[in-house]
Design a protein around this motif. Structure first.
Motif, mmCIF file in Angstrom:
data_model
loop_
_atom_site.group_PDB
_atom_site.id
_atom_site.type_symbol
_atom_site.label_atom_id
_atom_site.label_comp_id
_atom_site.label_asym_id
_atom_site.label_seq_id
_atom_site.Cartn_x
_atom_site.Cartn_y
_atom_site.Cartn_z
ATOM 1 N N ALA A 191 50.219 34.616 69.612
ATOM 2 C CA ALA A 191 51.375 34.139 68.844
ATOM 3 C C ALA A 191 51.744 35.128 67.752
ATOM 4 O O ALA A 191 52.935 35.380 67.495
ATOM 5 C CB ALA A 191 51.071 32.767 68.251
ATOM 6 N N GLU A 192 50.741 35.708 67.105
ATOM 7 C CA GLU A 192 51.014 36.707 66.065
ATOM 8 C C GLU A 192 51.729 37.923 66.657
ATOM 9 O O GLU A 192 52.656 38.472 66.048
ATOM 10 C CB GLU A 192 49.700 37.138 65.409
ATOM 11 C CG GLU A 192 49.055 36.051 64.544
ATOM 12 C CD GLU A 192 47.661 36.445 64.079
ATOM 13 O OE1 GLU A 192 47.194 37.542 64.471
ATOM 14 O OE2 GLU A 192 47.046 35.666 63.334
ATOM 15 N N ALA A 214 53.653 37.940 69.362
ATOM 16 C CA ALA A 214 55.022 37.543 69.693
ATOM 17 C C ALA A 214 55.883 37.477 68.436
ATOM 18 O O ALA A 214 57.048 37.900 68.439
ATOM 19 C CB ALA A 214 55.012 36.196 70.417
ATOM 20 N N ASP A 215 55.324 36.945 67.351
ATOM 21 C CA ASP A 215 56.063 36.901 66.088
ATOM 22 C C ASP A 215 56.430 38.310 65.622
ATOM 23 O O ASP A 215 57.548 38.555 65.148
ATOM 24 C CB ASP A 215 55.221 36.208 65.009
ATOM 25 C CG ASP A 215 55.274 34.685 65.088
ATOM 26 O OD1 ASP A 215 56.352 34.143 65.359
ATOM 27 O OD2 ASP A 215 54.229 34.043 64.873
ATOM 28 N N GLY A 264 56.827 35.356 74.985
ATOM 29 C CA GLY A 264 55.433 35.019 74.731
ATOM 30 C C GLY A 264 54.548 36.188 75.096
ATOM 31 O O GLY A 264 54.914 37.041 75.908
ATOM 32 N N CYS A 278 51.100 32.247 75.108
ATOM 33 C CA CYS A 278 51.781 31.405 74.130
ATOM 34 C C CYS A 278 53.286 31.524 74.344
ATOM 35 O O CYS A 278 53.750 32.294 75.182
ATOM 36 C CB CYS A 278 51.418 31.826 72.709
ATOM 37 S SG CYS A 278 52.039 33.470 72.307
ATOM 38 N N ILE A 320 57.257 31.308 72.141
ATOM 39 C CA ILE A 320 58.088 31.101 70.958
ATOM 40 C C ILE A 320 59.536 31.254 71.373
ATOM 41 O O ILE A 320 59.874 32.116 72.198
ATOM 42 C CB ILE A 320 57.740 32.097 69.820
ATOM 43 C CG1 ILE A 320 58.641 31.840 68.608
ATOM 44 C CG2 ILE A 320 57.835 33.541 70.275
ATOM 45 C CD1 ILE A 320 58.303 32.671 67.379
ATOM 46 N N THR A 328 53.520 23.349 73.704
ATOM 47 C CA THR A 328 54.808 23.794 73.183
ATOM 48 C C THR A 328 55.638 22.582 72.814
ATOM 49 O O THR A 328 55.466 21.499 73.371
ATOM 50 C CB THR A 328 55.583 24.629 74.216
ATOM 51 O OG1 THR A 328 55.959 23.783 75.315
ATOM 52 C CG2 THR A 328 54.755 25.792 74.721
ATOM 53 N N ASP A 335 58.149 26.239 69.765
ATOM 54 C CA ASP A 335 56.935 26.621 69.037
ATOM 55 C C ASP A 335 55.718 26.307 69.887
ATOM 56 O O ASP A 335 55.745 25.412 70.743
ATOM 57 C CB ASP A 335 56.818 25.836 67.723
ATOM 58 C CG ASP A 335 57.613 26.463 66.597
ATOM 59 O OD1 ASP A 335 57.519 27.687 66.418
ATOM 60 O OD2 ASP A 335 58.333 25.721 65.901
ATOM 61 N N THR A 336 54.633 27.027 69.639
ATOM 62 C CA THR A 336 53.327 26.688 70.187
ATOM 63 C C THR A 336 52.462 26.163 69.050
ATOM 64 O O THR A 336 52.362 26.797 67.999
ATOM 65 C CB THR A 336 52.648 27.916 70.821
ATOM 66 O OG1 THR A 336 53.460 28.415 71.887
ATOM 67 C CG2 THR A 336 51.284 27.545 71.387
ATOM 68 N N THR A 387 53.117 29.777 66.036
ATOM 69 C CA THR A 387 54.283 30.667 66.004
ATOM 70 C C THR A 387 55.037 30.413 64.707
ATOM 71 O O THR A 387 55.608 29.345 64.521
ATOM 72 C CB THR A 387 55.183 30.400 67.220
ATOM 73 O OG1 THR A 387 55.339 28.982 67.397
ATOM 74 C CG2 THR A 387 54.544 30.971 68.476
ATOM 75 N N THR A 442 57.472 32.497 63.009
ATOM 76 C CA THR A 442 58.776 33.069 62.689
ATOM 77 C C THR A 442 59.708 31.970 62.161
ATOM 78 O O THR A 442 59.725 30.862 62.697
ATOM 79 C CB THR A 442 59.408 33.718 63.937
ATOM 80 O OG1 THR A 442 58.597 34.819 64.348
ATOM 81 C CG2 THR A 442 60.816 34.221 63.654
#
Length: 368
Positions: A151-152, A154-155, A225, A233, A235, A326, A343-344, A359, A361
């Motif tokens: 997730a980090e 993807a952000d 993701g 994940c 987003i 999600t 979001d996840t 997630t 962002t």
């Protein structure tokens, strides 16, 4: 991780033995990985009467230790080119003295099922069903850590894209750039095909990027993701291109955001899957958007991007703690566009702070 994999196999063995099967054959790739770690493509896992084996057409790839199968398992390599590891595993199960073999019928083709019977006619084949998938629903903290890192990543990829010039670029180009950035930041690859949708395409679930170019005044919806050590994940965010959004865009965005918030806040241990879906759906229904809604509000993630549980109107079951899901409501207005916010999160009890958002962002409606 050997102890973790061994414990997972022990739980599956208990289920199979309780159903009367002495051996179990696991063929679905995500399930093999869950029980034995990363293995060469096509590898199957045999929980045998005397020994557990990985049956493969080739040796493990030359990878770091964290990307190799459980070292406590012996790998049985097939000498014959084109041999089917599942068929060979059935033969090995019979050779170990098993009288019954539980298989994943939902993953086997009819032809493969017949081949198993032909090579080991003395074996009684039974169906293990979705036993491994059920074990996979609740994640341990190591699995959640992989999802958190994904997730980090993807952000980071999405945040960098938002800092670039977007007007004039095509959906396809932006999607490819996002996938490159995922890998640049440490992902093994995208968790699924990245979706970038602009203007009248925005807000569509699973939109495949086209050569349409971003224009001033567009909604831009993005869904991506990261795949990190096999865990996936998701987003999704929606933005406006230009200095300020139109009134209809603000109203639609606020509506979807309210639906997403309602579903997120309902993610508690013991909550029914369909009640989470209903929390989001009622918000959108009340505004007259019941006709074009997605069939579900969210789903589980892990070694696959779409796994149990399903947060849908007819879904049966209740959430447990440590289940990542999600929450992704959306509305698409034909010819105009729409909004998706994905979001996840990980289900956590209220004593632990409630659902953990992976997630992060911003969900503010940004004008880019």
């Amino acid at each position: 991780m050997s102890e973790v994999y061994a414990a997972r196999r022990a739980r599956l063995r208990e289920r199979a033995q309780a159903a009367g099967s002495q051996s179990t054959l696991v063929t679905r790739p995500a399930n093999v990985r869950y029980l034995a770690g990363p293995a060469p493509q096509g590898t199957v896992l045999l929980l045998g009467k005397r020994e557990d084996l990985l049956v493969s057409t080739g040796p493990p790839e030359d990878r770091p230790a964290e990307n190799r199968p459980d070292e406590s398992l012996r790998i049985h390599e097939l000498a014959a080119s084109g041999a089917d590891p599942a068929v060979a595993a059935a033969d090995l199960a019979a050779a170990q003295g098993a009288e019954s073999l539980a298989v994943e019928e939902h993953h086997l083709t009819v032809a493969r099922h017949r081949a198993l019977l032909s090579v080991a006619p003395t074996l009684r084949l039974t169906d293990i069903g979705g036993a491994v998938e059920q074990l996979r629903v609740v994640k341990d903290e190591e699995e959640i850590s992989c999802l958190r890192i994904g997730a980090e990543i993807a952000d980071q990829a999405l945040g960098e894209l938002l800092e670039s010039i977007l007007v004039g670029r095509t959906e396809r180009h932006l999607a490819l750039e996002l996938e490159r950035r995922l890998v640049d930041h440490g992902a093994d690859g995208p968790a699924f095909a990245t979706s970038v949708a602009t203007g009248p395409h925005s807000g569509r679930r699973g939109h495949r990027p086209t050569d349409r170019r971003v224009e001033e005044g567009d909604f831009l919806s993005v869904c991506l993701g990261a795949d990190y050590r096999g865990y996936r994940c998701e987003i999704g965010r929606t933005f406006v291109i230009g200095t300020s959004p139109a009134d209809w865009q603000i109203d639609l965005y606020d509506l979807v955001f309210a639906a997403q918030r309602a579903a997120r806040e309902s993610l508690t241990p013991g909550a029914a899957y369909r009640d989470v879906d209903r929390a989001a759906r009622q918000v959108l229904d009340s505004a007259g958007h019941s006709g074009g809604l997605s069939p579900l509000t969210g789903h589980g993630v892990g070694l696959e991007i779409d796994e149990d549980p399903q947060l849908a109107p007819a879904a049966m079951g209740k959430l447990d703690a440590c289940v990542p899901v999600t929450v992704e409501p959306g509305v698409h207005l034909p010819g105009r566009g729409g909004v998706r916010i994905d979001d996840t999160l990980v289900v956590r009890p209220e004593a632990d702070g409630g659902p953990e958002l992976l997630t992060i962002t911003t969900k503010e409606l940004l004008a880019l």
